[in-house]
Design a protein around this motif. Sequence first.
Motif, short mmCIF file in Angstrom:
data_model
loop_
_atom_site.label_atom_id
_atom_site.label_comp_id
_atom_site.label_asym_id
_atom_site.label_seq_id
_atom_site.Cartn_x
_atom_site.Cartn_y
_atom_site.Cartn_z
N VAL A 32 -11.94 -1.27 5.79
CA VAL A 32 -12.11 0.13 5.35
C VAL A 32 -11.09 1.02 6.07
CG1 VAL A 32 -13.68 2.12 5.43
CG2 VAL A 32 -14.55 -0.12 4.73
N VAL A 33 -10.97 0.84 7.40
CA VAL A 33 -10.07 1.71 8.18
C VAL A 33 -8.62 1.49 7.75
CG1 VAL A 33 -9.16 2.18 10.49
CG2 VAL A 33 -11.61 1.95 10.15
N SER A 34 -8.21 0.20 7.63
CA SER A 34 -6.79 -0.02 7.26
C SER A 34 -6.50 0.43 5.84
CB SER A 34 -6.34 -1.47 7.48
OG SER A 34 -7.40 -2.33 7.63
N THR A 35 -7.48 0.27 4.92
CA THR A 35 -7.25 0.75 3.55
C THR A 35 -7.08 2.27 3.57
OG1 THR A 35 -8.69 -1.02 2.79
CG2 THR A 35 -8.15 0.66 1.18
N ALA A 36 -7.96 2.94 4.33
CA ALA A 36 -7.86 4.41 4.40
C ALA A 36 -6.52 4.82 4.97
CB ALA A 36 -9.00 4.96 5.26
N ALA A 37 -6.07 4.09 6.04
CA ALA A 37 -4.78 4.44 6.67
C ALA A 37 -3.64 4.28 5.67
CB ALA A 37 -4.56 3.57 7.89
N VAL A 38 -3.66 3.18 4.91
CA VAL A 38 -2.58 2.92 3.95
C VAL A 38 -2.62 3.95 2.81
CG1 VAL A 38 -1.70 1.26 2.25
CG2 VAL A 38 -2.41 0.48 4.52
N VAL A 39 -3.84 4.19 2.29
CA VAL A 39 -3.97 5.10 1.15
C VAL A 39 -3.61 6.54 1.55
CG1 VAL A 39 -5.67 6.13 -0.44
CG2 VAL A 39 -5.67 3.67 -0.05
N LEU A 40 -4.02 6.93 2.78
CA LEU A 40 -3.80 8.33 3.19
C LEU A 40 -2.39 8.59 3.76
CD1 LEU A 40 -7.22 9.14 4.87
CD2 LEU A 40 -6.41 9.88 2.63
N LYS A 41 -1.65 7.51 4.05
CA LYS A 41 -0.33 7.67 4.68
C LYS A 41 0.60 8.60 3.89
CE LYS A 41 2.94 5.65 7.50
NZ LYS A 41 3.09 6.31 8.70
N PRO A 42 0.76 8.38 2.55
CA PRO A 42 1.66 9.28 1.81
C PRO A 42 1.22 10.74 1.89
CG PRO A 42 1.00 7.39 0.47
CD PRO A 42 0.17 7.35 1.70
N LEU A 43 -0.11 10.95 1.86
CA LEU A 43 -0.63 12.32 1.94
C LEU A 43 -0.32 12.93 3.31
CD1 LEU A 43 -2.30 14.08 -0.01
CD2 LEU A 43 -4.32 13.47 1.33
N GLN A 44 -0.47 12.11 4.34
CA GLN A 44 -0.17 12.59 5.70
C GLN A 44 1.30 12.95 5.82
OE1 GLN A 44 -1.48 9.26 7.99
NE2 GLN A 44 -3.48 10.11 8.41
N GLU A 45 2.16 12.12 5.23
CA GLU A 45 3.61 12.37 5.29
C GLU A 45 3.94 13.69 4.58
OE1 GLU A 45 5.95 10.82 6.96
OE2 GLU A 45 4.45 9.45 7.77
N ILE A 46 3.28 13.91 3.42
CA ILE A 46 3.53 15.16 2.67
C ILE A 46 3.10 16.36 3.51
CG2 ILE A 46 2.78 16.51 0.65
CD1 ILE A 46 2.62 13.80 -0.87
N ASN A 47 1.93 16.23 4.14
CA ASN A 47 1.43 17.34 4.96
C ASN A 47 2.31 17.60 6.17
OD1 ASN A 47 -0.68 18.04 3.34
ND2 ASN A 47 -2.15 16.71 4.36
N LYS A 48 2.82 16.50 6.77
CA LYS A 48 3.71 16.63 7.94
C LYS A 48 4.98 17.37 7.54
CE LYS A 48 5.49 13.26 10.84
NZ LYS A 48 5.61 11.86 11.18
N GLU A 49 5.50 17.00 6.39
CA GLU A 49 6.73 17.60 5.88
C GLU A 49 6.52 19.09 5.57
OE1 GLU A 49 9.51 16.44 6.09
OE2 GLU A 49 10.70 17.63 4.71
N LEU A 50 5.36 19.39 4.97
CA LEU A 50 5.02 20.78 4.64
C LEU A 50 4.89 21.61 5.92
CD1 LEU A 50 4.52 22.05 1.85
CD2 LEU A 50 2.07 21.93 2.33
N ASP A 51 4.31 20.98 6.93
CA ASP A 51 4.12 21.64 8.21
C ASP A 51 5.48 21.95 8.86
OD1 ASP A 51 2.19 22.53 10.12
OD2 ASP A 51 2.94 20.96 11.46
#
Length: 279
Positions: A32-51
């Motif tokens: 569950v944790v690794s799936t969440a990390a993989v699935v959320l990674k692109p979203l995190q990258e987008i948010n980091k870039e926006l920040d």
Amino acid sequence: MADAGRPHGSDKDSLGNILKVAISMCLVCSIVVSTAAVVLKPLQEINKELDRKQNILRAAGMLPQDSKRAADGRGIEELFAEFDIRAVDLDTGSYVDAVDVTTFDPIKSARVAALSRELTVDEDIAVIGRREKVSLVYVIAGESGIEKLVLPVRGYGLWGTLFGYLAVEGDLSTIAGLGFHQHKETPGLGGEVDNPAWKALWPGVALFDDAGEPAVRLVKIRSPESNSDARFEVDALSGATLTTRGVENLVNFWTGELGFGPFFAALRTDLQQKSGDRD
Ligand SMILES: Cc1cc2nc3c(=O)[nH]c(=O)nc-3n(C[C@H](O)[C@H](O)[C@H](O)COP(=O)(O)O)c2cc1C
């Protein structure tokens, strides 16, 4: 006894069963944790870039400190589109085109010996250890030249490195703003670097003295306006002398010879040539 007659191997409280359940639970949780990390990674990258874009815009004074929209209603992406992102060779001050500016990370380069230079103790006033050979600059250029320039800066405070952006006006000598998006300074003391009232003291401050040397000073008592030193001065943070010294040093390091100094020199030459051509 309730368990009387039950064969020993079917005991659900046996060590084997407990281990089986524990291992299965660990397996399920890790999936569950690794799936969440993989699935959320692109979203995190987008948010980091926006920040990152938001921090650059705030340093440049193009986005209010407390809003994600400019007064004219434009959002982060629309405002950021005004910037041209360029890579700069810090030793020569020239633009480098062989770098993909959308993925290049100067801080990561600074950790690689071949992509950075080690600073001596005397050179390293910002206490960064190594300085990348190539960095990024964010430029807004108009017909008459640069209108706004934003530089990534960093340096040690009291508890760790402060990472921020220094924005410079088109005259290449006046600060447009300074903001830190990552630091470990104490809230209320060194953490006052985030206080909008303190940040508001930076626009208009002069970066270089008459000899062209970085000259920003953070002082406990400002010089009278009539004194020519007043143009380089910003209020120190009270009760945070070490953070204050760190900020002063990092601004002067990154605008100096080992930072973006050669880039400023190249831009000034370019500006002089352009104004010569117009005359
Ligand atoms: C818990 C704690 C947190 C502190 N955090 C900071 C800080 O973030 N930045 C800083 O410069 N000094 C910080 N200080 C104060 C420094 O230790 C030092 O006393 C101070 O920088 C001296 O500043 P002054 O000469 O203005 O008093 C902290 C002190 C304590 C006890």
